[in-house]
Design a protein around this motif. Structure first.
Motif, PDB file in Angstrom:
ATOM      1  N   CYS A   1       0.832  -1.216   0.000  1.00 37.20           N
ATOM      2  CA  CYS A   1       0.000   0.000   0.000  1.00 37.20           C
ATOM      3  C   CYS A   1       0.862   1.259   0.000  1.00 37.20           C
ATOM      4  O   CYS A   1       0.569   2.223  -0.710  1.00 37.20           O
ATOM      5  N   LEU A   2       1.948   1.245   0.775  1.00 42.14           N
ATOM      6  CA  LEU A   2       2.832   2.412   0.851  1.00 42.14           C
ATOM      7  C   LEU A   2       3.538   2.665  -0.483  1.00 42.14           C
ATOM      8  O   LEU A   2       3.689   3.820  -0.899  1.00 42.14           O
TER       9      LEU A   2
ATOM     10  N   LYS B   1       0.320   1.324  12.122  1.00 41.31           N
ATOM     11  CA  LYS B   1       1.698   1.706  11.774  1.00 41.31           C
ATOM     12  C   LYS B   1       1.774   2.092  10.287  1.00 41.31           C
ATOM     13  O   LYS B   1       2.449   3.051   9.915  1.00 41.31           O
ATOM     14  N   GLY B   2       1.056   1.340   9.448  1.00 41.42           N
ATOM     15  CA  GLY B   2       0.993   1.645   8.018  1.00 41.42           C
ATOM     16  C   GLY B   2       0.338   2.991   7.766  1.00 41.42           C
ATOM     17  O   GLY B   2       0.809   3.783   6.953  1.00 41.42           O
ATOM     18  N   HIS B   3      -0.751   3.260   8.492  1.00 39.38           N
ATOM     19  CA  HIS B   3      -1.441   4.556   8.366  1.00 39.38           C
ATOM     20  C   HIS B   3      -0.490   5.709   8.700  1.00 39.38           C
ATOM     21  O   HIS B   3      -0.427   6.706   7.978  1.00 39.38           O
TER      22      HIS B   3
ATOM     23  N   LEU C   1       0.792   8.713   6.071  1.00 37.93           N
ATOM     24  CA  LEU C   1       0.536  10.141   6.267  1.00 37.93           C
ATOM     25  C   LEU C   1       1.820  10.981   6.241  1.00 37.93           C
ATOM     26  O   LEU C   1       1.767  12.199   6.205  1.00 37.93           O
ATOM     27  N   LYS C   2       2.977  10.303   6.242  1.00 39.48           N
ATOM     28  CA  LYS C   2       4.265  11.028   6.166  1.00 39.48           C
ATOM     29  C   LYS C   2       4.748  11.177   4.718  1.00 39.48           C
ATOM     30  O   LYS C   2       5.728  11.868   4.460  1.00 39.48           O
ATOM     31  N   ILE C   3       4.084  10.523   3.774  1.00 41.58           N
ATOM     32  CA  ILE C   3       4.486  10.607   2.366  1.00 41.58           C
ATOM     33  C   ILE C   3       4.155  12.012   1.847  1.00 41.58           C
ATOM     34  O   ILE C   3       3.075  12.527   2.124  1.00 41.58           O
TER      35      ILE C   3
ATOM     36  N   ILE D   1      -7.077  12.004   0.150  1.00 39.05           N
ATOM     37  CA  ILE D   1      -6.777  11.060   1.237  1.00 39.05           C
ATOM     38  C   ILE D   1      -7.522  11.472   2.507  1.00 39.05           C
ATOM     39  O   ILE D   1      -8.149  10.638   3.157  1.00 39.05           O
ATOM     40  N   LYS D   2      -7.463  12.741   2.823  1.00 33.95           N
ATOM     41  CA  LYS D   2      -8.170  13.231   4.031  1.00 33.95           C
ATOM     42  C   LYS D   2      -9.672  12.973   3.932  1.00 33.95           C
ATOM     43  O   LYS D   2     -10.300  12.572   4.910  1.00 33.95           O
TER      44      LYS D   2
END
Length: 194
Positions: free
Chosen positions: A137-138, A171-173, A177-179, A189-190
């Protein structure tokens, strides 16, 4: 110095993926699409899970091995056809990888674990499967979402983002959100996760 089993496995996976005739532009160079994807998977895995097991590292690298060999249009263009195509691909990825791992001298238990991970069994219950799903996903969000977003309407994108979010761990979420996204993608996304 002779390469380790792990290094040999990675070399052979990359060799297979470099046969992909579909290419991708990276820094102005034409590179086999699945080779680029597999290297991005490895890089993202080690950012996300620096102590990832050898099994998980190999599963991430081989997650799309030879994917181009089974085209989507060989199956009906509906949800059932899509799911059948995905299952067939997973089996092929696991089988090709298992043969490589046998060739370089890994034990059956190790090979079974890699196959289990490639087949993404017990997501949400198995830490390795969940980590692999998070990384998939990332990689999509970091490298492919912007390009994908240009071809689809907002409604479809929000639906895909919601499905992607559901598959991920907390942890994935946090990593997602840091990308660094474009303003439009971040807004979508929001909207998808609110």
């Amino acid at each position: 110095m002779k390469p380790t089993r792990f290094e040999s496995a990675i070399i052979l996976i990359d060799k297979k993926n470099s046969e992909d005739i579909n290419t991708y532009q990276v820094y102005g160079l034409e590179v086999s699409k699945e080779l680029v994807y597999s290297q991005r998977m490895s890089q993202k895995l080690l950012q996300f899970e620096p102590n990832a097991s050898e099994e998980l590292q190999i599963a991430a690298r081989a997650q799309h091995i030879c994917r181009w060999k089974i085209a989507r249009d060989e199956y009906p263009m509906d949800k059932v056809g899509y799911l059948k195509w995905r299952e067939t691909l997973k089996k092929m990825h696991a089988d090709i990888t298992a043969n490589i791992l046998k060739e370089v001298g890994y034990e059956p238990e190790f090979i079974d674990r890699v196959s289990f991970l490639i087949n993404k069994k017990l997501i949400k219950k198995d830490d390795g499967s969940q980590a692999l799903e998070d990384v998939i996903c990332l990689v999509f969000l970091d490298y492919y979402f912007e390009e994908f977003a240009e071809k689809h309407d907002d409604e479809k994108l929000i639906d895909i983002l919601q499905k992607t979010w559901k598959k991920m761990s907390e942890k994935g979420h946090a990593a997602a959100l840091k990308i660094p996204y474009s303003n439009k993608s971040l807004a979508l996304i929001k909207q998808a996760i609110s």
